[in-house]
Each structure stands twice: as structure tokens, then as C-alpha cells.
Design a protein around this motif. Structure first.
Motif, PDB file in Angstrom:
ATOM      1  N   ARG A 164      56.089  75.873  63.326  1.00 34.65           N
ATOM      2  CA  ARG A 164      55.832  75.256  62.021  1.00 34.65           C
ATOM      3  C   ARG A 164      54.364  74.858  61.948  1.00 34.65           C
ATOM      4  O   ARG A 164      53.857  74.157  62.831  1.00 34.65           O
ATOM      5  CB  ARG A 164      56.729  74.040  61.835  1.00 34.65           C
ATOM      6  CG  ARG A 164      56.547  73.279  60.534  1.00 34.65           C
ATOM      7  CD  ARG A 164      57.689  72.288  60.320  1.00 34.65           C
ATOM      8  NE  ARG A 164      57.836  71.369  61.433  1.00 34.65           N
ATOM      9  CZ  ARG A 164      57.334  70.122  61.451  1.00 34.65           C
ATOM     10  NH1 ARG A 164      56.646  69.664  60.410  1.00 34.65           N
ATOM     11  NH2 ARG A 164      57.518  69.336  62.498  1.00 34.65           N
ATOM     12  N   VAL A 165      53.671  75.289  60.896  1.00 40.26           N
ATOM     13  CA  VAL A 165      52.260  74.951  60.716  1.00 40.26           C
ATOM     14  C   VAL A 165      52.151  73.535  60.166  1.00 40.26           C
ATOM     15  O   VAL A 165      52.745  73.206  59.134  1.00 40.26           O
ATOM     16  CB  VAL A 165      51.561  75.948  59.772  1.00 40.26           C
ATOM     17  CG1 VAL A 165      50.116  75.525  59.511  1.00 40.26           C
ATOM     18  CG2 VAL A 165      51.606  77.357  60.354  1.00 40.26           C
ATOM     19  N   LEU A 166      51.391  72.687  60.846  1.00 42.18           N
ATOM     20  CA  LEU A 166      51.204  71.306  60.431  1.00 42.18           C
ATOM     21  C   LEU A 166      49.910  71.112  59.648  1.00 42.18           C
ATOM     22  O   LEU A 166      49.833  70.232  58.783  1.00 42.18           O
ATOM     23  CB  LEU A 166      51.193  70.386  61.655  1.00 42.18           C
ATOM     24  CG  LEU A 166      52.429  70.439  62.557  1.00 42.18           C
ATOM     25  CD1 LEU A 166      52.238  69.503  63.745  1.00 42.18           C
ATOM     26  CD2 LEU A 166      53.687  70.085  61.787  1.00 42.18           C
TER      27      LEU A 166
ATOM     28  N   THR B 105      51.086  60.684  66.336  1.00 42.85           N
ATOM     29  CA  THR B 105      49.810  61.100  65.762  1.00 42.85           C
ATOM     30  C   THR B 105      49.150  62.143  66.660  1.00 42.85           C
ATOM     31  O   THR B 105      49.131  61.997  67.886  1.00 42.85           O
ATOM     32  CB  THR B 105      48.871  59.897  65.586  1.00 42.85           C
ATOM     33  OG1 THR B 105      49.506  58.921  64.763  1.00 42.85           O
ATOM     34  CG2 THR B 105      47.558  60.316  64.936  1.00 42.85           C
ATOM     35  N   LEU B 106      48.611  63.178  66.049  1.00 44.64           N
ATOM     36  CA  LEU B 106      47.901  64.220  66.769  1.00 44.64           C
ATOM     37  C   LEU B 106      46.407  64.080  66.524  1.00 44.64           C
ATOM     38  O   LEU B 106      45.967  63.749  65.423  1.00 44.64           O
ATOM     39  CB  LEU B 106      48.364  65.604  66.317  1.00 44.64           C
ATOM     40  CG  LEU B 106      49.829  65.950  66.583  1.00 44.64           C
ATOM     41  CD1 LEU B 106      50.195  67.264  65.893  1.00 44.64           C
ATOM     42  CD2 LEU B 106      50.113  66.052  68.083  1.00 44.64           C
ATOM     43  N   TYR B 107      45.645  64.352  67.558  1.00 43.00           N
ATOM     44  CA  TYR B 107      44.189  64.384  67.472  1.00 43.00           C
ATOM     45  C   TYR B 107      43.732  65.741  67.996  1.00 43.00           C
ATOM     46  O   TYR B 107      44.245  66.214  69.023  1.00 43.00           O
ATOM     47  CB  TYR B 107      43.568  63.262  68.296  1.00 43.00           C
ATOM     48  CG  TYR B 107      43.951  61.872  67.824  1.00 43.00           C
ATOM     49  CD1 TYR B 107      43.100  61.145  66.990  1.00 43.00           C
ATOM     50  CD2 TYR B 107      45.148  61.289  68.222  1.00 43.00           C
ATOM     51  CE1 TYR B 107      43.452  59.868  66.546  1.00 43.00           C
ATOM     52  CE2 TYR B 107      45.512  60.021  67.788  1.00 43.00           C
ATOM     53  CZ  TYR B 107      44.662  59.321  66.948  1.00 43.00           C
ATOM     54  OH  TYR B 107      45.016  58.069  66.519  1.00 43.00           O
TER      55      TYR B 107
ATOM     56  N   LEU C 220      45.582  63.695  62.816  1.00 43.55           N
ATOM     57  CA  LEU C 220      46.638  64.254  61.975  1.00 43.55           C
ATOM     58  C   LEU C 220      47.858  63.337  62.090  1.00 43.55           C
ATOM     59  O   LEU C 220      48.596  63.377  63.070  1.00 43.55           O
ATOM     60  CB  LEU C 220      46.985  65.675  62.422  1.00 43.55           C
ATOM     61  CG  LEU C 220      48.075  66.395  61.620  1.00 43.55           C
ATOM     62  CD1 LEU C 220      47.724  66.486  60.137  1.00 43.55           C
ATOM     63  CD2 LEU C 220      48.317  67.800  62.198  1.00 43.55           C
ATOM     64  N   THR C 221      48.030  62.488  61.084  1.00 44.65           N
ATOM     65  CA  THR C 221      49.166  61.577  61.028  1.00 44.65           C
ATOM     66  C   THR C 221      50.332  62.281  60.342  1.00 44.65           C
ATOM     67  O   THR C 221      50.118  62.975  59.339  1.00 44.65           O
ATOM     68  CB  THR C 221      48.788  60.310  60.242  1.00 44.65           C
ATOM     69  OG1 THR C 221      47.655  59.711  60.871  1.00 44.65           O
ATOM     70  CG2 THR C 221      49.933  59.321  60.213  1.00 44.65           C
ATOM     71  N   PRO C 222      51.559  62.155  60.872  1.00 44.29           N
ATOM     72  CA  PRO C 222      52.691  62.838  60.244  1.00 44.29           C
ATOM     73  C   PRO C 222      52.767  62.574  58.744  1.00 44.29           C
ATOM     74  O   PRO C 222      52.691  61.433  58.290  1.00 44.29           O
ATOM     75  CB  PRO C 222      53.903  62.238  60.973  1.00 44.29           C
ATOM     76  CG  PRO C 222      53.374  61.881  62.323  1.00 44.29           C
ATOM     77  CD  PRO C 222      51.966  61.419  62.086  1.00 44.29           C
ATOM     78  N   GLY C 223      52.881  63.652  57.972  1.00 43.54           N
ATOM     79  CA  GLY C 223      53.018  63.548  56.525  1.00 43.54           C
ATOM     80  C   GLY C 223      51.713  63.400  55.770  1.00 43.54           C
ATOM     81  O   GLY C 223      51.715  63.286  54.538  1.00 43.54           O
TER      82      GLY C 223
END
Length: 329
Positions: free
Chosen positions: A92-94, A125-127, A143-146
Motif C-alpha cells: 500500500r502506497v502511503l 509515525t514514519l520519518y 509522515l503521520t498516519p492520515g
């Protein structure tokens, strides 16, 4: 996209990633012939390819982080994407970062914009890092979910930000620049990047220098692709101590991960192998092209299981994600 991948393959081959690095350091542990002896560390059971990716759309996995629920988060370099791969192998592309106006042709050394290192914090959270050759977009992103990705630190467009690690104790990111030969720090909350080390052991000698990075045991650990080394830099009240060479002769070393007992599992990109490195710097081949490797770039380890991402930069055939099982003997 095919043309970009072919161009990259030519560039990598031309600068000698497939040849032995011209390291200027003596081996950390040498046998009678000057070679590094085999380790008695982990070896693998048969591996399997869990997921095949599509090189024609830029799905070249560069870096990986593994969440507790079994989801693997990866950066797709040429697609400029961050993706999630669930335990069933569904991708899934975020996020997809916009290409710079020039298409990324001014990205140092590689000539195309790419997403690189990635870290996940406990709240999901992704960085991740983005190298584009463009001052307006090169940097560290959250990149915070949503929510859409947001740049939290600008980085030099003249460099190639590559590896990313978080020291949770100091709430500080450590990131490598493979072109500038530096390790920089950025606060977890974001802010200006500050050069932490520019030691000569981090420098490139023809292609790319300092690459993967991890924080463990009161030290920052990094690899140097050109010099074929694994390095340890002690943290001295937040400042770098003297660089320690922990292993050498690691042709084309990219990213790496630690096992629970402190051994290292590392991806050797050009040689198309994954190796184990014990506490004395001795190496053992764990996986090869026969297991499905296609220019491995990064690894993640949990317990006795290892994930290996292969970008197929040179093979240009089958970028993939491999699952294997480690054992000690």
C-alpha cells in the motif's frame, strides 16, 4: 522509468561497486593470507521471496523498518514513495513525493530523485529522507498516519542523504550523507541539521561513502560503501568519539541491522550477498543470489527472522523482499 534504472545500473557499474573497494584501512581481523576469516556467527535456513516488486514503476526498495504487527515499511527509491507491506504481502502506497522541476537530474551522483532512509516511532509515525538535488525539497520528512508528509529539516541539495537512525534517549536523529561524507543530527521534533562528524573514515573514494546507520550501546554505527567498512563512533555526551573500525573487506556494504546479541547482519549490494558479522569483525555469508537476492540494500531483524530488501539496481530484474531464518551455531 526503465531508462532511469538502466542509467543507474551503468553508473553503478562504471564506478566499480562490483569491484573490491580501494580501502585505505588495514583489516580489523586478518588471517595468515590477509583475508578476513569466516565467523562462527548466525547462518540461515532456506530463504523465500515473500514479495516481488515492479521495477518498471520504480518499486526499488532502498530502506526498510519493521513494525511490531509484522508490517514492513519501505522506501521505493525511484518511485519517490513510502509504502507499507503487510504480512500477507500486500503493498500500500502511503506517500509519493513530488519530483523536482528538473526531474531530479541534479541529484548528486545518481541523477534521479529518490527516497532513502526510514524510521518508525512507537506511535506509528514514519520519518524518511528524500534526496532530490533541489534545495526546496531535499530533507528529512515526517509522515503521520492520515496526513501528508511534511519536511521537518532541510538538507543540502549538494549531498545525498541516505541512512537514518533515531536515538530515542536523546530524541535525536542521526543521518548520513553518502556524497558529503558526513553524519548529521536533527532533533526528533525537527529543526536545523547540524554536522555531527565529518571524519575521513566517512568519505567516499569514488562513488558513495558513509551509508547505513544505527544507534546502539552508546555509539553510532555506520557503514562506508566505498571503503567497505563497518564503523563504530562512541557517543561522548552527545559528541563523537574516535572512529573505531570494526570490520573491513565488506565490498559494496549498504545498510545493516543488529541481532539481539549484538551481531550484525549486513547487505552487500554489488556482490549480491548478505553477511553476518560477529563481535570480532569476522564475516560469514548468509544469503546469495541463489536465494533470490537482487542487489540487497537493507535488512531488518526480529528474533530469528530477517527481512532483506533488494532493489535490483544493477540486475534490473526482480526487486523483492526476502524472509529468512537465522540460527546460531
Amino acid at each position: 522509468m526503465r531508462r532511469r534504472i538502466r542509467t543507474l545500473a551503468v553508473a553503478v557499474a562504471a564506478v566499480g561497486v562490483l569491484a573490491a573497494p580501494a580501502t585505505q584501512m588495514a583489516p580489523a581481523v586478518a588471517g595468515p593470507s590477509g583475508t578476513v576469516p569466516a565467523a562462527t556467527g548466525p547462518s540461515t535456513l532456506p530463504a523465500r521471496i515473500a514479495v516481488h516488486f515492479d521495477p518498471t514503476t520504480g518499486q526499488l526498495p532502498e530502506n526498510i523498518v519493521w513494525a511490531p504487527d509484522g508490517t514492513a515499511y519501505l522506501t521505493f527509491a525511484a518511485a519517490r514513495q513510502v509504502v507499507a507491506v503487510d504480512p500477507a504481502g500486500r503493498t500500500r502506497v502511503l506517500a509519493t513525493l513530488p519530483a523536482p522541476a528538473d526531474g531530479g537530474v541534479h541529484t548528486p551522483v545518481l541523477g534521479f530523485a529518490l527516497t532513502t532512509g526510514i524510521v518508525r516511532t512507537g506511535d506509528g509515525t514514519l520519518y524518511f529522507l528524500y534526496a532530490s538535488g533541489d534545495a526546496a525539497s531535499t530533507g528529512l520528512y515526517r509522515l503521520t498516519p492520515g496526513q501528508p508528509p511534511r519536511r521537518i529539516a532541510a538538507l543540502p541539495a549538494t549531498g545525498l542523504p541516505n541512512g537514518l537512525a533515531l536515538d530515542p534517549t536523546g530524541r535525536t536523529f542521526y543521518l548520513t550523507d553518502s556524497v558529503l561524507g558526513t553524519i548529521s543530527t536533527v532533533p526528533l521534533a525537527g529543526g536545523p541539521a547540524r554536522i555531527w562528524s565529518s571524519a575521513s573514515a566517512l568519505a567516499a573514494t569514488g562513488f558513495l561513502g558513509v551509508n547505513g546507520v544505527k544507534v546502539r550501546g552508546g555509539a553510532v554505527w555506520v557503514t562506508n560503501l566505498d571503503q567497505g567498512t563497518l564503523l563504530r563512533i562512541p557517543l561522548r555526551q552527545g559528541r563523537p568519539g574516535a572512529v573505531e573500525v570494526r570490520a573491513t573487506g565488506l565490498v559494496g556494504i549498504d545498510d545493516f541491522a543488529f541481532t539481539a546479541d549484538g551481531r550484525v547482519v549486513a547487505a552487500l549490494n554489488g556482490p549480491n550477498t548478505v553477511v553476518g558479522i560477529d563481535h570480532d569483525g569476522r564475516t560469514r555469508t548468509l544469503l546469495t543470489g541463489a536465494d533470490g537476492l537482487q542487489n540487497p540494500t537493507s535488512v531488518a531483524v526480529r528474533g530469528h527472522t530477517v527481512l532483506v530488501a533488494s532493489a535490483a539496481y544493477v540486475t534490473a530484474t526482480d526487486p523483492n523482499l526476502i524472509v529468512a531464518t537465522l540460527r546460531h551455531r
